[in-house]
Design a protein around this motif. Sequence first.
Motif, PDB file in Angstrom:
ATOM      1  N   PHE A 114       0.836  -1.161  -0.093  1.00 12.60           N
ATOM      2  CA  PHE A 114       0.147  -0.161  -0.087  1.00 12.60           C
ATOM      3  C   PHE A 114       0.823   1.220   0.103  1.00 12.60           C
ATOM      4  CE2 PHE A 114      -2.551   3.457   2.034  1.00 12.60           C
ATOM      5  CZ  PHE A 114      -3.580   3.298   1.265  1.00 12.60           C
ATOM      6  N   ALA A 115       1.970   1.281   0.786  1.00 12.91           N
ATOM      7  CA  ALA A 115       2.610   2.517   0.990  1.00 12.91           C
ATOM      8  C   ALA A 115       3.515   2.629  -0.415  1.00 12.91           C
ATOM      9  CB  ALA A 115       3.652   2.228   1.985  1.00 12.91           C
ATOM     10  N   THR A 116       3.954   1.554  -1.131  1.00 18.15           N
ATOM     11  CA  THR A 116       4.423   1.390  -2.465  1.00 18.15           C
ATOM     12  C   THR A 116       3.468   2.070  -3.476  1.00 18.15           C
ATOM     13  OG1 THR A 116       5.896  -0.274  -1.560  1.00 18.15           O
ATOM     14  CG2 THR A 116       5.769   0.406  -4.048  1.00 18.15           C
ATOM     15  N   LEU A 117       2.296   1.647  -3.363  1.00 19.26           N
ATOM     16  CA  LEU A 117       1.446   2.306  -4.249  1.00 19.26           C
ATOM     17  C   LEU A 117       1.121   3.812  -4.356  1.00 19.26           C
ATOM     18  CD1 LEU A 117      -0.750   1.886  -6.519  1.00 19.26           C
ATOM     19  CD2 LEU A 117      -2.431   0.971  -4.779  1.00 19.26           C
ATOM     20  N   ALA A 118       1.158   4.098  -2.815  1.00 19.24           N
ATOM     21  CA  ALA A 118       0.872   5.295  -2.584  1.00 19.24           C
ATOM     22  C   ALA A 118       1.978   6.544  -3.020  1.00 19.24           C
ATOM     23  CB  ALA A 118       0.438   5.660  -0.975  1.00 19.24           C
ATOM     24  N   ASP A 119       3.138   5.840  -2.564  1.00 20.38           N
ATOM     25  CA  ASP A 119       4.505   6.482  -3.161  1.00 20.38           C
ATOM     26  C   ASP A 119       4.621   6.595  -4.631  1.00 20.38           C
ATOM     27  OD1 ASP A 119       5.378   6.645  -0.609  1.00 20.38           O
ATOM     28  OD2 ASP A 119       6.602   4.825  -0.650  1.00 20.38           O
ATOM     29  N   ARG A 120       3.992   5.575  -5.437  1.00 20.04           N
ATOM     30  CA  ARG A 120       4.000   5.569  -6.734  1.00 20.04           C
ATOM     31  C   ARG A 120       3.091   6.721  -7.351  1.00 20.04           C
ATOM     32  NH1 ARG A 120       3.975  -0.062  -6.816  1.00 20.04           N
ATOM     33  NH2 ARG A 120       2.041  -0.208  -7.537  1.00 20.04           N
ATOM     34  N   ILE A 121       1.894   6.715  -6.643  1.00 23.50           N
ATOM     35  CA  ILE A 121       0.904   7.761  -7.276  1.00 23.50           C
ATOM     36  C   ILE A 121       1.413   9.274  -6.671  1.00 23.50           C
ATOM     37  CG2 ILE A 121      -1.727   8.655  -6.550  1.00 23.50           C
ATOM     38  CD1 ILE A 121      -2.268   5.814  -5.983  1.00 23.50           C
ATOM     39  N   ASN A 122       1.991   9.335  -5.578  1.00 22.90           N
ATOM     40  CA  ASN A 122       2.584  10.843  -5.276  1.00 22.90           C
ATOM     41  C   ASN A 122       3.478  11.141  -6.167  1.00 22.90           C
ATOM     42  OD1 ASN A 122       0.747  11.261  -3.114  1.00 22.90           O
ATOM     43  ND2 ASN A 122       2.122  10.258  -1.475  1.00 22.90           N
ATOM     44  N   ALA A 123       4.305  10.147  -6.575  1.00 25.98           N
ATOM     45  CA  ALA A 123       5.583  10.462  -7.661  1.00 25.98           C
ATOM     46  C   ALA A 123       4.806  10.793  -9.060  1.00 25.98           C
ATOM     47  CB  ALA A 123       6.321   9.386  -7.866  1.00 25.98           C
ATOM     48  N   ARG A 124       3.710  10.252  -9.275  1.00 22.98           N
ATOM     49  CA  ARG A 124       2.944  10.704 -10.456  1.00 22.98           C
ATOM     50  C   ARG A 124       2.499  12.094 -10.665  1.00 22.98           C
ATOM     51  NH1 ARG A 124       1.984   6.338 -13.925  1.00 22.98           N
ATOM     52  NH2 ARG A 124       1.099   7.946 -15.474  1.00 22.98           N
ATOM     53  N   TYR A 125       1.831  12.299  -9.369  1.00 22.81           N
ATOM     54  CA  TYR A 125       1.403  13.655  -8.982  1.00 22.81           C
ATOM     55  C   TYR A 125       2.382  14.672  -9.142  1.00 22.81           C
ATOM     56  CZ  TYR A 125      -3.322  12.743  -7.347  1.00 22.81           C
ATOM     57  OH  TYR A 125      -4.761  12.398  -7.364  1.00 22.81           O
ATOM     58  N   ASP A 126       3.515  14.682  -8.460  1.00 26.58           N
ATOM     59  CA  ASP A 126       4.669  15.382  -8.516  1.00 26.58           C
ATOM     60  C   ASP A 126       5.133  15.507  -9.688  1.00 26.58           C
ATOM     61  OD1 ASP A 126       4.216  15.496  -5.782  1.00 26.58           O
ATOM     62  OD2 ASP A 126       6.022  14.063  -5.326  1.00 26.58           O
ATOM     63  N   ALA A 127       5.453  14.545 -10.565  1.00 26.72           N
ATOM     64  CA  ALA A 127       5.987  14.632 -12.122  1.00 26.72           C
ATOM     65  C   ALA A 127       5.114  15.535 -12.752  1.00 26.72           C
ATOM     66  CB  ALA A 127       6.047  13.134 -12.369  1.00 26.72           C
ATOM     67  N   LYS A 128       3.621  15.185 -12.511  1.00 27.57           N
ATOM     68  CA  LYS A 128       2.945  16.224 -13.514  1.00 27.57           C
ATOM     69  C   LYS A 128       2.682  17.618 -13.071  1.00 27.57           C
ATOM     70  CE  LYS A 128      -0.233  16.780 -16.617  1.00 27.57           C
ATOM     71  NZ  LYS A 128      -0.140  16.666 -17.774  1.00 27.57           N
ATOM     72  N   LEU A 129       2.887  17.975 -11.795  1.00 29.85           N
ATOM     73  CA  LEU A 129       2.978  19.232 -11.371  1.00 29.85           C
ATOM     74  C   LEU A 129       4.334  19.905 -11.852  1.00 29.85           C
ATOM     75  CD1 LEU A 129       1.489  18.780  -7.745  1.00 29.85           C
ATOM     76  CD2 LEU A 129       0.441  20.024  -9.622  1.00 29.85           C
ATOM     77  N   LYS A 130       5.370  19.135 -11.529  1.00 30.80           N
ATOM     78  CA  LYS A 130       6.664  19.680 -12.129  1.00 30.80           C
ATOM     79  C   LYS A 130       6.590  19.995 -13.470  1.00 30.80           C
ATOM     80  CE  LYS A 130      11.760  19.014 -11.876  1.00 30.80           C
ATOM     81  NZ  LYS A 130      11.745  19.274 -13.086  1.00 30.80           N
ATOM     82  N   GLU A 131       6.102  19.178 -14.327  1.00 30.16           N
ATOM     83  CA  GLU A 131       5.849  19.361 -15.824  1.00 30.16           C
ATOM     84  C   GLU A 131       5.270  20.344 -16.214  1.00 30.16           C
ATOM     85  OE1 GLU A 131       3.545  17.030 -19.565  1.00 30.16           O
ATOM     86  OE2 GLU A 131       4.047  15.873 -17.680  1.00 30.16           O
ATOM     87  N   GLN A 132       4.136  20.787 -15.400  1.00 30.54           N
ATOM     88  CA  GLN A 132       3.530  22.144 -15.683  1.00 30.54           C
ATOM     89  C   GLN A 132       4.109  23.322 -15.278  1.00 30.54           C
ATOM     90  OE1 GLN A 132      -0.356  21.217 -13.672  1.00 30.54           O
ATOM     91  NE2 GLN A 132      -1.043  20.140 -15.597  1.00 30.54           N
ATOM     92  N   SER A 133       5.055  23.273 -14.312  1.00 29.91           N
ATOM     93  CA  SER A 133       5.583  24.325 -13.710  1.00 29.91           C
ATOM     94  C   SER A 133       6.799  24.564 -14.720  1.00 29.91           C
ATOM     95  CB  SER A 133       6.271  24.004 -12.260  1.00 29.91           C
ATOM     96  OG  SER A 133       7.181  24.984 -11.670  1.00 29.91           O
ATOM     97  N   ASP A 134       7.406  23.576 -15.214  1.00 30.67           N
ATOM     98  CA  ASP A 134       8.469  23.665 -16.207  1.00 30.67           C
ATOM     99  C   ASP A 134       8.166  24.347 -17.463  1.00 30.67           C
ATOM    100  OD1 ASP A 134      10.264  22.591 -14.284  1.00 30.67           O
ATOM    101  OD2 ASP A 134      10.073  20.683 -15.350  1.00 30.67           O
ATOM    102  N   LEU A 135       6.995  24.205 -17.878  1.00 25.32           N
ATOM    103  CA  LEU A 135       6.328  24.846 -18.911  1.00 25.32           C
ATOM    104  C   LEU A 135       6.146  26.081 -18.876  1.00 25.32           C
ATOM    105  CD1 LEU A 135       3.283  22.436 -20.002  1.00 25.32           C
ATOM    106  CD2 LEU A 135       5.396  22.900 -21.376  1.00 25.32           C
TER     107      LEU A 135
END
Length: 352
Positions: A114-135
């Motif tokens: 469960f923790a690994t899944l949560a970490d993976r989901i949070n990582a996807r959130y962070d990646a998407k937010l960073k992608e938009q910020s970098d734009l």
Amino acid sequence: MSQVPDSGVAPKNTHYLLVALLAAGGLLVGVAAYFVSRLVPDMGDDDLAVTQSILTNLGIGFFSAAVLFLLEPKFRRAVKADVTDTVTDTVRTATEGLKDEVREAVQEDFEDRFATLADRINARYDAKLKEQSDLVSDLSSDFTHERVSKLFEEAATLRALHENALLVEADDEIGNLRVRFSWHHPHGTPWTDPSTLRPPGDDWNEVHIAAWPSTGDWWASPEVAWTPNMTFEDVALELAVGLNSSGSRGLAERIQWGPILQRFETAVKAAIESRMKTEGAPPLEGGLSEFLDHENTWYLTNRGLYCPTHNSAQLLADFEEIPDQPPWAGRREWFFIASRAQNLRASALDRR
């Protein structure tokens, strides 16, 4: 002839008979050790001593065996009971321990998964937010066709901009010259895509930049379609030539693009972060249409007019007439931005 039931009596009697025989044998052999000299008078002293010792030890051995056979059942029952209890306790303890270990292992595995899944989901959130910020990050200093196109695509996905367009001021003087950045189909695009027989999709869109002088005349407002083979310098010069040709602004009256691009970056960043509900973003509703940064910072959307620095938010429906001027707003900026809100409201009503 009747048979005696197998009740365990015979084995028990045999056991006691064997004990009695061993005890009697031991007693007889032990007593015989003292009568050897009489039974064998010619035996020497050394031989007599050895014989008596052997017989005595043999008698003691028989008697000890009788005692052991007598007590053996009790020993066996005691040992069996003790072993049974020990084994039972050991098995019970081991079973309970195994259950606890299995339960803990399953729980830990579940928590880890469960923790690994949560970490993976949070990582996807962070990646998407960073992608938009970098734009948007440092866009004004790296204003390329590729970055601006991707930015408009992302803004369109979020519906951050009204009609995929944004209007910002070009000069410090309000309304003197405005620049409109937009993302739409090229002029003359057919209503139907010949390859799909459907309306053209966003992949047909291209970046357009237009300069709107204070006269508001459409024929005096040049617009350039920014194609991939053009640099922004090409676009800027073509707009300047167009304004010069219409008589709206001389070529020598150079447009300062640094502040314009900075306003565009600030406005788009606010629009995207507002849609993403990023912490600290201005609380805008609807798609951003126009940005004014003068005495105060104003955001005009298709839902209302916002000035976050003063926690001001007015619905577009309230601009049937220009509302009273807020005490903290400059007169010129208020009537300019309020008029823009009134025009946007009227345009929305005309399309119904």
